[in-house]
Design an enzyme around this catalytic site. Structure first.
Site, PDB file in Angstrom:
ATOM      1  N   GLY A 124       0.905  -1.430   0.111  1.00 18.41           N
ATOM      2  CA  GLY A 124      -0.125  -0.194   0.092  1.00 18.41           C
ATOM      3  C   GLY A 124       0.691   1.359  -0.063  1.00 18.41           C
ATOM      4  CD  GLU A 125       5.783   2.616   2.960  1.00 19.03           C
ATOM      5  OE1 GLU A 125       6.965   3.257   2.805  1.00 19.03           O
ATOM      6  OE2 GLU A 125       5.823   1.870   3.571  1.00 19.03           O
ATOM      7  CB  ALA A 126       3.281   6.656  -1.987  1.00 21.66           C
TER       8      ALA A 126
END
Ligand SMILES: *[C@@H]1O[C@H](CO)[C@@H](O)[C@H](O)[C@H]1NC(C)=O
Ligand SMILES: *[C@@H]1O[C@H](CO)[C@@H](O)[C@H](O)[C@H]1NC(C)=O
Ligand SMILES: *[C@@H]1O[C@H](CO)[C@@H](O)[C@H](O)[C@H]1NC(C)=O
Length: 397
Positions: free
Chosen positions: A155-157
């Site tokens: 989920g991390e950009a």
């Protein structure tokens, strides 16, 4: 008896000798056969026991492999370490990448977590992993289908950015004629993933037409336009068949990229003259913070739009793990928000700050992180915007 004696008696001494030697040879042969039998039995036994240990070894090994996979699914790094220590995997990036690419018995979320790590080793493995994908002569949608199915994007950009960048490089390497730059491929990949959500998510009412899709992607090929034919094909492909992602929990990737939503119990300090702490169920979504009295309530007690707000940790004399929502550079202004009174009237909120307390330091951190992500322009929009600016300015320079 008489006959036999007679017969024996009839033998000449030479014949008798010959008979004796035949008998001896027979005895010897019988002894040989007996010895051979014993030898064969021994060898057979040896072979059998050999097979058994081999078999036992195999059973042991496959048990360890199963254990390694289980460990990997719980903690990818530890799983890999276990496999290497037990000689089930060579300690090279190539072997690790192969192991992940085959993915047998591995949880795709765990694969994504491992590939997303920032260590040099993981980044190297990621590159080899992506290079194991063959994209030659696939259009971008087909390649994305394959790629996004091989693991679950975390989920991390920053991680997503790194993975999609690696994907774009590989795609352009396999298909050097299609795009002017990997940035073009990167931007179009996101446009396609968002198109998937627009076309297939029932919550999105506004379904873009193919012409709008084409218009949205003007100028992304280093200042020039991509062939309409190409964009039409990609659009049709998505329209006919939505993207699938592993472990689809109903949150498509657009949701992963752009909405770090969260919900949970928090304590909120009241805004009235008598300040009391109230336990409320908070939901962070659509750039707003909603709070409810009960988790099952249909109507929120309050809504706080997060636009233009700041968030910071604060110390409170009565409660631990506090943070505050405030208006930057404007101490006394009331935050634009609304709440429902006990009698059902909806009134404007009367908070210059919202002070909130979480149950633990970890929860406080998580809430601050998610609210920050919702407040700030999404890091993804920023990353994409930066690339778009880059590819559309190339022509002019
Ligand atoms: C994979 O791992 C994730 C996160 O730990 C979990 O939510 C999911 O249920 C797992 N999937 C399977 C198929 O076990
Ligand atoms: C595409 O959309 C469908 C329907 O909303 C969704 O289930 C799927 O996860 C989406 N795929 C991606 C890659 O976002
Ligand atoms: C808002 O709060 C201030 C002081 O905290 C109070 O003087 C004012 O009457 C309140 N306004 C409303 C509409 O409740």
């Amino acid at each position: 008896m008489v006959l036999i004696t007679g017969v024996l008696c009839d033998l000449t001494p030479e014949e008798q000798q010959e008979l004796d030697s035949i008998q001896r040879r027979k005895q010897e042969l019988l002894a040989d056969i007996q010895r051979l039998k014993v030898e064969i039995a021994e060898v057979t036994h040896e072979i059998e026991s050999l097979g058994l240990t081999e078999e036992r070894k195999n059973i042991h090994k496959s048990k360890q492999v199963a254990m390694g996979r289980k460990k990997f699914n719980m903690d990818p790094k530890k799983g890999i370490q276990f496999m290497i220590e037990n000689g089930l995997l060579k300690s090279t990036c190539e072997d690790i990448a192969q192991f992940l690419y085959k993915g047998e018995g591995l949880n795709k979320t765990a694969i994504g977590d491992y590939l997303g790590e920032r260590d040099d080793l993981n980044i190297h493995v990621l590159h080899i992993f992506v290079e194991l994908h063959e994209f030659m002569d696939l259009n971008l949608v087909q390649a994305l289908r394959q790629f996004l199915w091989s693991f679950r994007l975390p989920g991390e950009a920053q991680k997503i950015d790194r993975m999609m960048e690696t994907f774009a490089q590989r795609y352009c390497q396999c298909n050097p004629e299609v795009f002017q730059s990997t940035d073009t491929c990167y931007i179009l990949s996101f446009a396609i993933i968002m198109l998937n959500t627009s076309l297939h998510n029932p919550n999105v009412k506004d379904k873009p037409s193919v012409d709008r899709f084409i218009a949205m992607n003007r100028g992304i090929n280093n200042g020039g336009d991509l062939p309409e034919e190409l964009l039409r094909n990609l659009y049709d492909s998505i329209k006919n068949e939505p993207f699938k992602i592993p472990q689809d929990d109903g949150n498509d990737l657009t949701h992963t990229f752009f909405n770090p939503d969260r919900e949970g119990w928090l304590l909120k300090l009241g805004g009235g003259r008598v300040k009391t702490w109230k336990r409320r169920w908070f939901i962070l979504t659509d750039n707003c913070l909603y709070y409810f009295e009960y988790t099952t309530d249909k109507e929120p007690r309050g809504i706080i739009p997060l636009e233009n707000l700041g968030i910071q940790e604060v110390e409170d004399s009565k409660k631990n793990n506090c943070f505050e929502l405030f208006i930057p550079d404007n101490k006394d202004q009331v935050i634009k928000a609304c709440k429902t009174e006990a009698d059902g009237r909806v009134v404007e909120g009367n908070h210059t700050v919202y002070r909130i307390s979480a149950a633990s330091p970890e929860e406080k951190e998580e809430w601050i992180k998610c609210i920050k992500a919702a407040i700030s322009k999404d890091p993804f929009y920023e990353m994409l915007a930066a690339r778009k600016k880059k590819v559309s300015s190339i022509k002019r320079n």
